[in-house]
Design an enzyme around this catalytic site. Structure first.
Site, PDB file in Angstrom:
ATOM      1  N   LYS A  73      -1.943   6.270  -4.365  1.00 24.78           N
ATOM      2  CA  LYS A  73      -3.078   7.162  -4.067  1.00 24.78           C
ATOM      3  C   LYS A  73      -2.816   8.570  -4.589  1.00 24.78           C
ATOM      4  CE  LYS A  73      -3.758   4.637   0.233  1.00 24.78           C
ATOM      5  NZ  LYS A  73      -2.422   4.450   0.814  1.00 24.78           N
ATOM      6  N   ASP A 121       0.843  -1.198   0.000  1.00 25.93           N
ATOM      7  CA  ASP A 121       0.000   0.000   0.000  1.00 25.93           C
ATOM      8  C   ASP A 121       0.882   1.254   0.000  1.00 25.93           C
ATOM      9  OD1 ASP A 121      -2.823   1.110   0.419  1.00 25.93           O
ATOM     10  OD2 ASP A 121      -1.671   2.124   1.987  1.00 25.93           O
ATOM     11  N   TYR A 171       3.134   9.705   0.971  1.00 28.03           N
ATOM     12  CA  TYR A 171       4.091   9.088   1.900  1.00 28.03           C
ATOM     13  C   TYR A 171       5.548   9.418   1.545  1.00 28.03           C
ATOM     14  CZ  TYR A 171      -0.101   6.289   2.910  1.00 28.03           C
ATOM     15  OH  TYR A 171      -1.378   5.878   3.189  1.00 28.03           O
ATOM     16  N   HIS A 224      -7.242   9.718  -2.337  1.00 32.45           N
ATOM     17  CA  HIS A 224      -6.907   9.699  -0.906  1.00 32.45           C
ATOM     18  C   HIS A 224      -8.020  10.302  -0.032  1.00 32.45           C
ATOM     19  CE1 HIS A 224      -2.814   9.131   1.210  1.00 32.45           C
ATOM     20  NE2 HIS A 224      -3.772   8.896   2.066  1.00 32.45           N
TER      21      HIS A 224
HETATM   22  P1  NDP Z   1      -0.910   0.157  11.706  1.00 30.55           P
HETATM   23  O1  NDP Z   1      -2.107   0.399  12.549  1.00 30.55           O
HETATM   24  O2  NDP Z   1      -0.980  -0.856  10.625  1.00 30.55           O
HETATM   25  O3  NDP Z   1       0.332  -0.253  12.616  1.00 30.55           O
HETATM   26  C1  NDP Z   1       0.664   0.492  13.777  1.00 30.55           C
HETATM   27  C2  NDP Z   1       1.948   0.043  14.381  1.00 30.55           C
HETATM   28  O4  NDP Z   1       1.793  -1.296  14.880  1.00 30.55           O
HETATM   29  C3  NDP Z   1       3.133  -0.092  13.419  1.00 30.55           C
HETATM   30  O5  NDP Z   1       3.736   1.125  13.167  1.00 30.55           O
HETATM   31  C4  NDP Z   1       4.031  -1.080  14.125  1.00 30.55           C
HETATM   32  O6  NDP Z   1       4.975  -0.398  14.941  1.00 30.55           O
HETATM   33  C5  NDP Z   1       3.072  -1.837  15.034  1.00 30.55           C
HETATM   34  N1  NDP Z   1       3.049  -3.283  14.720  1.00 30.55           N
HETATM   35  C6  NDP Z   1       3.055  -3.889  13.508  1.00 30.55           C
HETATM   36  N2  NDP Z   1       2.986  -5.225  13.650  1.00 30.55           N
HETATM   37  C7  NDP Z   1       2.956  -5.459  14.978  1.00 30.55           C
HETATM   38  C8  NDP Z   1       2.907  -6.641  15.759  1.00 30.55           C
HETATM   39  N3  NDP Z   1       2.844  -7.833  15.209  1.00 30.55           N
HETATM   40  N4  NDP Z   1       2.905  -6.504  17.109  1.00 30.55           N
HETATM   41  C9  NDP Z   1       2.930  -5.296  17.693  1.00 30.55           C
HETATM   42  N5  NDP Z   1       2.976  -4.147  17.010  1.00 30.55           N
HETATM   43  C10 NDP Z   1       2.976  -4.231  15.658  1.00 30.55           C
HETATM   44  O7  NDP Z   1      -0.329   1.547  11.097  1.00 30.55           O
HETATM   45  P2  NDP Z   1      -0.756   2.664  10.072  1.00 30.55           P
HETATM   46  O8  NDP Z   1      -1.550   3.678  10.778  1.00 30.55           O
HETATM   47  O9  NDP Z   1       0.482   3.072   9.397  1.00 30.55           O
HETATM   48  O10 NDP Z   1      -1.717   1.986   8.984  1.00 30.55           O
HETATM   49  C11 NDP Z   1      -1.227   1.014   8.042  1.00 30.55           C
HETATM   50  C12 NDP Z   1      -1.118   1.567   6.626  1.00 30.55           C
HETATM   51  O11 NDP Z   1      -2.375   2.057   6.183  1.00 30.55           O
HETATM   52  C13 NDP Z   1      -0.164   2.747   6.418  1.00 30.55           C
HETATM   53  O12 NDP Z   1       1.186   2.400   6.478  1.00 30.55           O
HETATM   54  C14 NDP Z   1      -0.642   3.241   5.083  1.00 30.55           C
HETATM   55  O13 NDP Z   1      -0.119   2.410   4.057  1.00 30.55           O
HETATM   56  C15 NDP Z   1      -2.160   3.084   5.233  1.00 30.55           C
HETATM   57  N6  NDP Z   1      -2.840   4.324   5.708  1.00 30.55           N
HETATM   58  C16 NDP Z   1      -3.752   4.925   4.871  1.00 30.55           C
HETATM   59  C17 NDP Z   1      -4.394   6.102   5.234  1.00 30.55           C
HETATM   60  C18 NDP Z   1      -5.377   6.734   4.294  1.00 30.55           C
HETATM   61  O14 NDP Z   1      -5.775   7.887   4.536  1.00 30.55           O
HETATM   62  N7  NDP Z   1      -5.795   6.066   3.258  1.00 30.55           N
HETATM   63  C19 NDP Z   1      -4.155   6.741   6.543  1.00 30.55           C
HETATM   64  C20 NDP Z   1      -3.227   6.004   7.379  1.00 30.55           C
HETATM   65  C21 NDP Z   1      -2.624   4.838   6.970  1.00 30.55           C
HETATM   66  P3  NDP Z   1       6.442  -0.041  14.397  1.00 30.55           P
HETATM   67  O15 NDP Z   1       6.221   0.944  13.300  1.00 30.55           O
HETATM   68  O16 NDP Z   1       7.119   0.516  15.587  1.00 30.55           O
HETATM   69  O17 NDP Z   1       7.020  -1.316  13.891  1.00 30.55           O
END
Ligand code: NDP
Length: 297
Positions: A84, A50, A55, A117
């Site tokens: 996006k 994604d 980004y 987006h």
């Molecule tokens: P997530 O909710 O997917 O993840 C949050 C955090 O969880 C990560 O940063 C990571 O921490 C942690 N994590 C991942 N795997 C594990 C695990 N197995 N155990 C514990 N912690 C874990 O983050 P996002 O808010 O970034 O959403 C995901 C994606 O969605 C984005 O990267 C983007 O591609 C998309 N997105 C789209 C938006 C839109 O407007 N369309 C808005 C926001 C996001 P760490 O980073 O420290 O490893």
């Protein structure tokens, strides 16, 4: 079929892998992260990536994908790549050039899915699909009224295949999900793990999703983690789920989502956690025309 290759069919006949790798990272880390973690995600089995112009790391993600194609790990057609369209290119004549810039950065001839987006009309995107620059077109952050408006537009050529929205046990989007399903629109969940809690975007007072005691208890029962429970929950309700990670242990762990199943009681308990907590409120857009989050769903 290999469960890690699980896909759902989109309303235009293409297929999207149910688990996606999120590439958004705060500005200061976005680029180097993408170069290190995207290839790793592909190595451990992620096939849905994604991306977004916003980004600022499509160049690095593109390099990562090319690296994995060059070393024989995957072929182009194995990868489902989303990009996006950002708000600065919403004018119809700017849409195709914006997509072409993303394609150039990603080093691809086409993306599998191109998403608006934030809420706006689809017309210019339809032309990009016709030109073969994207296989499918979709939307993001649309509420049900905004979707309805698009679906009812006279002369609509292609329905959006997906609506990518924030979705997790604290904001489970049940009504929007039902609406999307009834129109053959796949809901794609972002912030499924409770978001990265980036301070520019997320209120730090919101509870940390992965520390929720109900998720932890279910995780313990299945000998999995709260993160896996949150991801599995989405897949079982027919949602395509994105997972971000800048930690190889976690990226690898997240593939275990295909190794177990939640019981109906587990799902019911997780449904009970819904409490309308939105991590990404996009405050800058409040009061602007099209701001999507004032509606109930
Ligand atoms: P997530 O909710 O997917 O993840 C949050 C955090 O969880 C990560 O940063 C990571 O921490 C942690 N994590 C991942 N795997 C594990 C695990 N197995 N155990 C514990 N912690 C874990 O983050 P996002 O808010 O970034 O959403 C995901 C994606 O969605 C984005 O990267 C983007 O591609 C998309 N997105 C789209 C938006 C839109 O407007 N369309 C808005 C926001 C996001 P760490 O980073 O420290 O490893």
């Amino acid at each position: 079929m290999d469960p890690t290759r699980q896909k759902v069919k989109l309303n235009d006949g293409h297929f999207i892998p149910v688990l996606g790798f999120g590439t958004y990272a705060p500005e200061e880390v976005a680029k180097k992260e993408a170069l290190e973690f995207t290839p790793f995600a592909i190595e451990v089995g992620f096939r849905h990536i994604d991306c977004a112009h916003f980004y600022q790391n499509e160049e690095q993600v593109g390099q990562a994908i090319q690296r994995k194609i060059a070393d024989g790990t995957v072929k182009r057609e194995d990868i489902f790549c989303t990009s996006k369209l950002w708000c600065t290119s919403f004018r119809p004549e700017l849409v195709r050039p914006a997509l072409e810039r993303s394609l150039k950065k990603l080093q691809l001839d086409y993306v599998d899915l191109y998403i608006i987006h934030f809420p706006l009309a689809l017309k210019a995107l339809e032309k990009c699909k016709d030109a073969g620059l994207t296989k499918s077109i979709g939307v993001s952050n649309f509420n049900h009224k905004q979707l309805e408006k698009i679906l009812n537009k006279p002369g609509l050529k292609y329905k959006p295949v997906c609506n990518q929205v924030e979705c997790h046990p604290y904001l489970n989007q049940g009504k929007l999900l039902d609406f999307c399903k009834s129109h053959e629109i796949v809901l794609v969940a972002y912030a499924a793990l409770g978001s990265q809690r980036v301070k520019e975007w997320v209120n730090p007072n919101h509870p940390v999703l992965l520390e929720d005691p109900v998720l932890s208890a279910i995780a313990q029962k299945h000998k999995k983690t709260a993160a896996l429970i949150a991801l599995r929950y989405q897949i079982q309700r027919g949602v395509v789920v994105l997972a971000k990670g800048n930690n190889k242990k976690w990226i690898k762990e997240n593939m275990q989502v295909f190794e177990f199943e939640l019981t109906p009681e587990d799902v019911k308990a997780i449904d009970g956690l819904n409490r309308n907590i939105r991590y990404y409120e996009f405050h800058l857009g409040v009061g602007q025309p099209g701001y999507p989050f004032s509606e109930e769903y």
